[in-house]
Write a protein that holds these residues in place. Structure first.
Motif, PDB file in Angstrom:
ATOM      1  N   THR A   7       0.867  -1.173   0.000  1.00 37.78           N
ATOM      2  CA  THR A   7       0.000   0.000   0.000  1.00 37.78           C
ATOM      3  C   THR A   7       0.904   1.223   0.000  1.00 37.78           C
ATOM      4  N   HIS A  47      -0.777  -6.557  11.492  1.00 42.91           N
ATOM      5  CA  HIS A  47      -1.102  -5.634  10.398  1.00 42.91           C
ATOM      6  C   HIS A  47      -2.475  -5.009  10.626  1.00 42.91           C
ATOM      7  N   GLU A  48      -3.371  -5.741  11.298  1.00 37.33           N
ATOM      8  CA  GLU A  48      -4.667  -5.178  11.677  1.00 37.33           C
ATOM      9  C   GLU A  48      -4.495  -4.193  12.838  1.00 37.33           C
ATOM     10  N   TYR A  50      -2.050  -2.203  13.479  1.00 42.01           N
ATOM     11  CA  TYR A  50      -1.489  -0.922  13.040  1.00 42.01           C
ATOM     12  C   TYR A  50      -2.342  -0.217  11.993  1.00 42.01           C
ATOM     13  N   ASP A  51      -3.358  -0.908  11.493  1.00 47.12           N
ATOM     14  CA  ASP A  51      -4.132  -0.365  10.376  1.00 47.12           C
ATOM     15  C   ASP A  51      -4.762   0.982  10.723  1.00 47.12           C
ATOM     16  N   VAL A  59       2.868   0.633   3.348  1.00 44.31           N
ATOM     17  CA  VAL A  59       2.873  -0.672   4.005  1.00 44.31           C
ATOM     18  C   VAL A  59       3.381  -1.726   3.029  1.00 44.31           C
ATOM     19  N   ARG A  61       3.835  -5.876   3.165  1.00 43.63           N
ATOM     20  CA  ARG A  61       3.533  -7.047   3.995  1.00 43.63           C
ATOM     21  C   ARG A  61       3.774  -8.337   3.224  1.00 43.63           C
TER      22      ARG A  61
END
Length: 272
Positions: A7, A47-48, A50-51, A59, A61
Motif C-alpha cells: 500500500t 497488520h490489523e 497498526y491499520d 505498508v 507485507r
C-alpha cells in the motif's frame, strides 16, 4: 499466491510486516508435522493492529508464513544472535525448540535456494523499491519494522518479555533523534513496559536497511502478544479491549516518528 502486498503512501514512514503472513504452499504444508501446522510463531494480526494509525503511510507485507522462509533472516543464513537460541532462514523448530517438520521432510539446500528466489527476494525487492520511492519524495525514509512474539518463551529468553521491545542494533540503524522519539513515547505509555535493545535488537531487515548516513533509518518494534491477544495460544484471537488500548501508544509512536523525520529533513535541508 501473491508473495507480498503493498500500500503506497506519501509519509516518510514505511511499515514492514515480514511475519504476519499465514499462506503456506501445499507442497510445503504437506511436509509440516502437526506442531508445525499450528503456525504458532506467526506475528498474529499485527497488520490489523497498526491499520489506520498513520495517514498516508506505506505498508509492505509478506503474505507467506515464516516456516516457508523467514523474510527477516539473512539470506546467507548468518545468525542474528550468535551463541543464543534462535530460528534460522527456514526454521527447523518452533520458538519452543520443538520440530515442525515430519521425519525426513526437513527443507534441503535446494529448498532454501528455491524459496529465497520465490519468496524472500521478491518481498525485499518490493520493500527496497518502496524505501527508494519514499526517499525520492522526502530525501529520507524511516522503516518501522513491525513484529510480535509470545511474552513467555523459555527457549529464547528468561522470564516475561517487556511489552514494547525497541531494536536499533545498539543505535546503528537510525538517527539518535528517531531512537529517542520512540523510546520517550514508549516510556510515556501508561501501563506498558518497554526496553531498548534488549533481547531483540532488530532483525536482519532493520540491520540491512538502516543506514542513517544515506538517509534511510530503520527501527524494529517487537510487541509482546500479551498486549493484544486474548490468549497466546490457539486460536490466537485479538482481544478487542487490549487492542484498542494498545493502538493509542502505537499511534503516538508513529506520529512522533513522522514528526521527527520532518524535523530531520528540515535540519539537513533534504529535498525531493
Amino acid at each position: 499466491m501473491a508473495v507480498f502486498e503493498v500500500t503506497r503512501g506519501t509519509s516518510p514512514v514505511i511499515l514492514g510486516f515480514p511475519h504476519t503472513g499465514t499462506e503456506v504452499p501445499a507442497a510445503v504444508w504437506d511436509r509440516l508435522n502437526d506442531n508445525g501446522r499450528i503456525l504458532a510463531d506467526t506475528d498474529w494480526h499485527i497488520h490489523e493492529l497498526y491499520d489506520g494509525l498513520l495517514k498516508d503511510v506505506t505498508v509492505v507485507r509478506a503474505t507467506f508464513h515464516r516456516y516457508v522462509i523467514d523474510a527477516n533472516r539473512d539470506p546467507a543464513g548468518v545468525s542474528l544472535y550468535p551463541g543464543q537460541n534462535t530460528t534460522g532462514l527456514i526454521p527447523d523448530t518452533d520458538f519452543d525448540g520443538k520440530p515442525i517438520w515430519q521425519d525426513g521432510q526437513a527443507p534441503t539446500e535446494a529448498d532454501v535456494a528455491e524459496r529465497l528466489q520465490t519468496f524472500h527476494a521478491p518481498y525485499h525487492a518490493a520493500l527496497a523499491a518502496e524505501i527508494e520511492r519514499v526517499k525520492a519524495i522526502h530525501g529520507m525514509a524511516v522503516l518501522y519494522d513491525c513484529h510480535s512474539i509470545r511474552s513467555h518463551i523459555p527457549f529464547l529468553f528468561e522470564g516475561k518479555l517487556p511489552d514494547l521491545n525497541i531494536g536499533t542494533d545498539m543505535g546503528k540503524t537510525c538517527a539518535p533523534a528517531i531512537e529517542k522519539a520512540v523510546v520517550e513515547t514508549a516510556a510515556s505509555a501508561e501501563g506498558y513496559t518497554n526496553i531498548l535493545n534488549g533481547r531483540f535488537k532488530g532483525g536482519w531487515t532493520t540491520r540491512h536497511y538502516g543506514r542513517p548516513e544515506t538517509g534511510v533509518h530503520a527501527i524494529q518494534m517487537e510487541l509482546a502478544q500479551s498486549t493484544h491477544l486474548a490468549a497466546e495460544e490457539p486460536p490466537f484471537a485479538l482481544d478487542a479491549a487490549r487492542t484498542a488500548l494498545l493502538r493509542q501508544p502505537l499511534k503516538a509512536i508513529l506520529n512522533r516518528i513522522e514528526t521527527t523525520a520532518f524535523d530531520l529533513k528540515r535540519q539537513t535541508g533534504s529535498e525531493a
